[in-house]
Design a protein around this motif. Sequence first.
Motif, short mmCIF file in Angstrom:
data_model
loop_
_atom_site.label_atom_id
_atom_site.label_comp_id
_atom_site.label_asym_id
_atom_site.label_seq_id
_atom_site.Cartn_x
_atom_site.Cartn_y
_atom_site.Cartn_z
N PHE A 429 0.89 -1.23 0.13
CA PHE A 429 -0.09 0.12 0.08
C PHE A 429 1.01 1.27 0.06
O PHE A 429 1.80 1.24 0.83
CB PHE A 429 -0.92 0.15 1.20
N ASP A 430 0.55 2.12 -0.98
CA ASP A 430 1.63 3.20 -1.16
C ASP A 430 1.34 4.26 -0.03
O ASP A 430 0.25 4.51 0.53
CB ASP A 430 1.29 3.76 -2.54
N PRO A 431 2.43 5.15 0.29
CA PRO A 431 2.40 6.21 1.12
C PRO A 431 1.30 7.29 0.89
O PRO A 431 1.32 7.49 -0.69
CB PRO A 431 3.64 6.80 1.28
N ILE A 432 0.49 8.03 1.59
CA ILE A 432 -0.47 9.00 1.06
C ILE A 432 0.41 10.27 0.90
O ILE A 432 0.70 10.91 1.85
CB ILE A 432 -1.50 8.83 2.29
N ALA A 433 0.31 10.69 -0.22
CA ALA A 433 1.11 12.01 -0.74
C ALA A 433 0.13 13.02 -0.59
O ALA A 433 0.63 14.30 -0.28
CB ALA A 433 1.68 11.87 -2.00
N GLU A 434 -1.22 12.89 -0.74
CA GLU A 434 -1.99 13.91 -0.84
C GLU A 434 -3.29 13.46 0.42
O GLU A 434 -4.19 12.70 0.07
CB GLU A 434 -2.62 14.01 -1.90
N PRO A 435 -3.18 14.17 1.66
CA PRO A 435 -4.00 13.81 2.61
C PRO A 435 -5.54 14.17 2.46
O PRO A 435 -6.50 13.51 2.84
CB PRO A 435 -3.54 14.29 4.06
N LEU A 436 -5.80 15.06 1.35
CA LEU A 436 -7.00 15.45 1.23
C LEU A 436 -7.16 15.78 -0.35
O LEU A 436 -6.25 16.32 -1.04
CB LEU A 436 -7.30 17.07 1.81
N VAL A 437 -8.33 15.30 -0.82
CA VAL A 437 -8.50 15.24 -2.30
C VAL A 437 -9.88 15.81 -2.45
O VAL A 437 -10.93 15.76 -1.85
CB VAL A 437 -8.36 13.99 -2.91
N THR A 438 -10.15 16.41 -3.77
CA THR A 438 -11.51 16.75 -3.97
C THR A 438 -11.81 16.54 -5.53
O THR A 438 -10.87 16.10 -6.55
CB THR A 438 -11.69 18.13 -3.72
N ALA A 439 -12.95 16.61 -5.92
CA ALA A 439 -13.39 16.34 -7.56
C ALA A 439 -14.03 17.59 -8.00
O ALA A 439 -14.50 18.24 -7.34
CB ALA A 439 -14.04 15.03 -7.73
N ASP A 440 -13.81 17.84 -9.31
CA ASP A 440 -14.44 18.94 -9.84
C ASP A 440 -15.73 18.37 -10.50
O ASP A 440 -16.51 19.39 -10.94
CB ASP A 440 -13.47 19.34 -11.24
N GLN A 441 -15.98 17.35 -10.67
CA GLN A 441 -17.40 16.82 -10.91
C GLN A 441 -17.78 15.53 -10.30
O GLN A 441 -16.83 15.09 -9.50
CB GLN A 441 -17.43 16.60 -12.63
N ALA A 442 -19.01 15.23 -10.16
CA ALA A 442 -19.72 14.04 -9.82
C ALA A 442 -18.72 12.88 -10.29
O ALA A 442 -18.60 12.71 -11.33
CB ALA A 442 -20.89 13.88 -9.74
#
Length: 569
Positions: A429-442
């Motif tokens: 399991f890879d290290p988490i480089a981006e602890p928060l993510v979001t999407a621009d569309q559904a």
Amino acid sequence: MKQRFRYHSKLVKTATAAALSLSLWSGGISSVLELAPSAPHSYAAVPAPSSSIVQPNQVYSYSVMSSDIKKLAARYPGLIKPSSIGSSEYGRDLLSFELGKGPAIILLNGSHHAREWMTTIWLMAMTEYYAKAYENNASWNGIRVRELLDHVTFRIVPMVNPDGVTLQQQGPSAFPAADRPALIRMNDGSANFKRWKANGKGVDLNRQYPAQWPYIANPASAPHYMNYKGAAPLQAKESKAMANLAQMINPELAISYHTAGEIVYWNFHTLAENVSRDRAIATSYAAMTGYRLVAPTANPSGGGFTDWFITQFHKPALTPELGRANGNSHVPLSEWNRIWGQNRDTGWMFAERAYSQWMKSQKATEATGAIRLTRTETAYASPELRAKQIDSIFTGKYTLLRTKGDWAEIKVAGGSRWINSKYTLAGPFDPIAEPLVTADQAIAMYRSPLDAEPMQDKLSAGISLPVIDKWKTWLLVKTPSGTYWIKASTVHAVPAKPTKPDPTQTPEPEDNNNNTDPAEETPATETNPSTPDSNPAPAGEHETGSSPSVETGEQPANPTGSSSSTTNE
């Protein structure tokens, strides 16, 4: 019919079977079908189920079969997977399909002989019945069908000889005009092809396999409606394709269905160390069906598919002869209910035997690293279908201790448990480089990266999603309605917002006594599934108040339906 010209005619009677049951659950209604094969005549009272796709009471042609395979694959995606293993002498696809999802393989085939297309009806009806049982989470003889078909795959070739079947059913008019005189000549001048057994070129496909082929008894001297073994083994495209398939998939068990006589062949120069194993499977089949075992002799005539399979792979193979003897023609459709009642549940027995045999060839191996459960799994004391069920284990990441076959032993509080590893994710399991993510569309959400299709609900745009884990190209994220998997390519990192320190505030000392991420705590086992609060799942990985069922091991059907972060699209 599989002919043994050098066999004694003696048949060995077998014991009758204990009652077997198949329970189907649908909409909260339980229907138990009891099958107690005490005598063959009792089967006339066991009707075949009305089927929405496979209709057994008809002249079952190649075109009907082809259409039904497509419909079954569409109706049960992921469970039934169609393919072709080659083409016949006249260019018809040799259609095949898989039924099941497991590593232990059973090879079933029918209609090696043209007039024996009742075996195709049996295989197609069995396929639909077993797929329905999987969908309805039925059980057979104390084993959940889903568990069985998650460990085992039936590879089925329902019509090995489509040219011959077409000729037997439709006559020479279904073939090129230039070939019709030769077909009639191979049929001894008769325009009635109801007795035809060979393929479209007059070769008996079940005399084509390299198992004492030079010594086959009573061969025809030229292409003929029966008994011509060909100029060389595996000369015919159809038999060559079957041999290639068997060598490619290396099945644990092979069953080649023929008609007729209600007997079963099981031994062809079987090695002494394998006789007891093979006889046990044949005896179980005979007990379930009321069929009789053919006694082996020292000098049988060979060339058959199961003759070759036994000598090539040194694994068990049976040739059941379905239906009562009917002379030189196809078994009449009036025999169908009897055949269905005799054979309906025998595939489950074959599956359990094949899986047990496959597991004996697997070695337990020490393992390291982590493994993630993507659904609640039943925990067992040992890696066996009939092992004691101890409890259930929630989704989450666990320490992997050992593997054996398609099982994994994992560390839990107070010890270890064995689980089916089919629906687990193995590290790294890879290290988490981006602890928060979001999407621009559904975007689509999945219960597991192993799922072929996403959930119906989608994740709305613009929500900040904490990342719990990363596996290959997938992210496990915490949403307002639960924890789900998304494709990493569908989101981007949430930029960190710079903050200025407040000069009026005195910084508090760092708490070094709480370094545990609650989302990654080791999950506990579920000892009482009806009261999940007594042993909760790890924070962020299990929906509050939604206890998975121990029987199905599935998550709730629609955990996101009321969430403001999802939309039905």
